[in-house]
Design a protein around this motif. Structure first.
Motif: not given
Length: 328
Positions: A115-121, A133-142, A209-215
């Motif tokens: 229903d939803v696929a989501t990634c990091n940025g 990094i928006i979601f630090p890997p130590e807090r939220l992993s794949s 995986d980081i795919f998006y840069d929020y300016l």
């Protein structure tokens, strides 16, 4: 027979002339096939329309709609009503989308019937080499495939979750089935949108995986300020968001019972309103806003949902200061 687009990329544009070239180039670099680009020109008064037209030949399916300026929610809703893709994406034009983002999310979604696929940025700061990094890997992993409420629980409990549409793609049938849309005229409408979608979703998957840069820049509507008037408007938007979150919690009682942070976030966003009160310089405006917080039941809503000792302590220590403001 015409092939159903794999993805509808829906973008709202309002006076975005300085960002549009980079945005369209980002999409071209995705090397997607069988997708549609839906551009909703939300009453732009600059050269956005000309730049949009100059990219028409760069896309196989490029649909442009011009509406009177009504804000990003109305523009997204218009694009949503016209979309024909199997999946939906809602990027912002002033951000940077890395090559491969939509291919990766579509692969996840198709392979696992999501229903939803989501990634990091990343947060990227204007006029600075800094990023975070928006979601630090130590807090939220794949993750593997999770139900939406399980992912929401993990995400909110990380205390690093960001309610945004642009890191996600959505199954169009799922959105249709639930008749989801964006709240017109509401800033930060992604907060209730994301919360309800995840409570309703059966299959969600996240890649770190980081795919998006929020300016983060001065031209962003989210970061502009014109003093007290801006602060009061912001408080009113968040008051509505609190009521919407409370309504959502009542629509999904069994799932919310398993996600205590659904209540926590109401109190947490409410604390943001109290910080806004502190920023208002005009005593009369400050007093009026505090009166509204009590009279409209916003304080009661925050207190009822403050389900941790720390939240109750933070609210409790503000209570008497607020009462003093309106009794003087």
């Amino acid at each position: 027979m015409l092939q159903t687009p794999s993805l509808s990329i829906i973008v709202a544009v309002y006076n975005g002339e300085q960002f549009l070239a980079q945005f369209f180039d980002n999409i071209i670099q995705q090397t997607l096939t069988h997708f549609e680009m839906i551009v909703v020109n939300d009453g732009s008064t600059d050269k956005s329309a000309e730049i949009i037209e100059s990219y028409r030949s760069s896309f196989e399916t490029f649909r442009v709609f011009t509406i009177e300026n009504q804000g990003v929610s109305a523009a997204r809703n218009h694009g949503l009503s016209q979309a024909t893709g199997k999946y939906l994406a809602f990027p912002d034009i002033d951000d940077n989308i890395h090559p491969g983002m939509y291919q990766k999310l579509l692969e996840m979604a198709e392979t696992n019937s999501l229903d939803v696929a989501t990634c990091n940025g990343r947060y990227v700061y204007e006029d600075s080499d800094k990023s975070k990094i928006i979601f630090p890997p130590e807090r939220l992993s794949s993750t593997e495939v999770l139900s939406g409420d399980v992912w929401l629980k993990q995400a909110l409990e990380s205390r690093k979750f960001l309610h945004v549409t642009w890191l996600n793609i959505y199954n169009h049938d799922f959105i249709r089935r639930h008749n989801f849309s964006f709240e017109p005229g509401l800033r930060h409408q992604d907060i209730p949108w994301t919360t309800e979608i995840l409570l309703a979703a059966d299959r969600v998957q996240y890649t770190s995986d980081i795919f998006y840069d929020y300016l983060i820049h001065s031209n962003s509507v989210s970061h502009k300020t014109d003093g007290d008037a801006t602060e009061v408007r912001s408080a009113h938007h968040y008051m509505k968001i609190l009521r919407m979150l409370d309504d959502i919690n009542h629509r999904y009682p069994e799932k919310v019972a398993k996600v205590p942070a659904c209540k926590w976030q109401i109190a947490k966003e409410g604390l943001g309103i109290l910080h806004t009160v502190d920023k208002i310089k005009d005593p009369a405006l400050k007093k009026k806003l505090v009166e509204e917080i009590f009279q409209q039941g916003i304080w009661s809503l925050m207190w009822r949902n403050a389900n941790t000792f720390r939240l109750r302590w933070r609210l409790g220590r503000r209570y008497f200061k607020l009462r003093k403001l309106i009794s003087g």
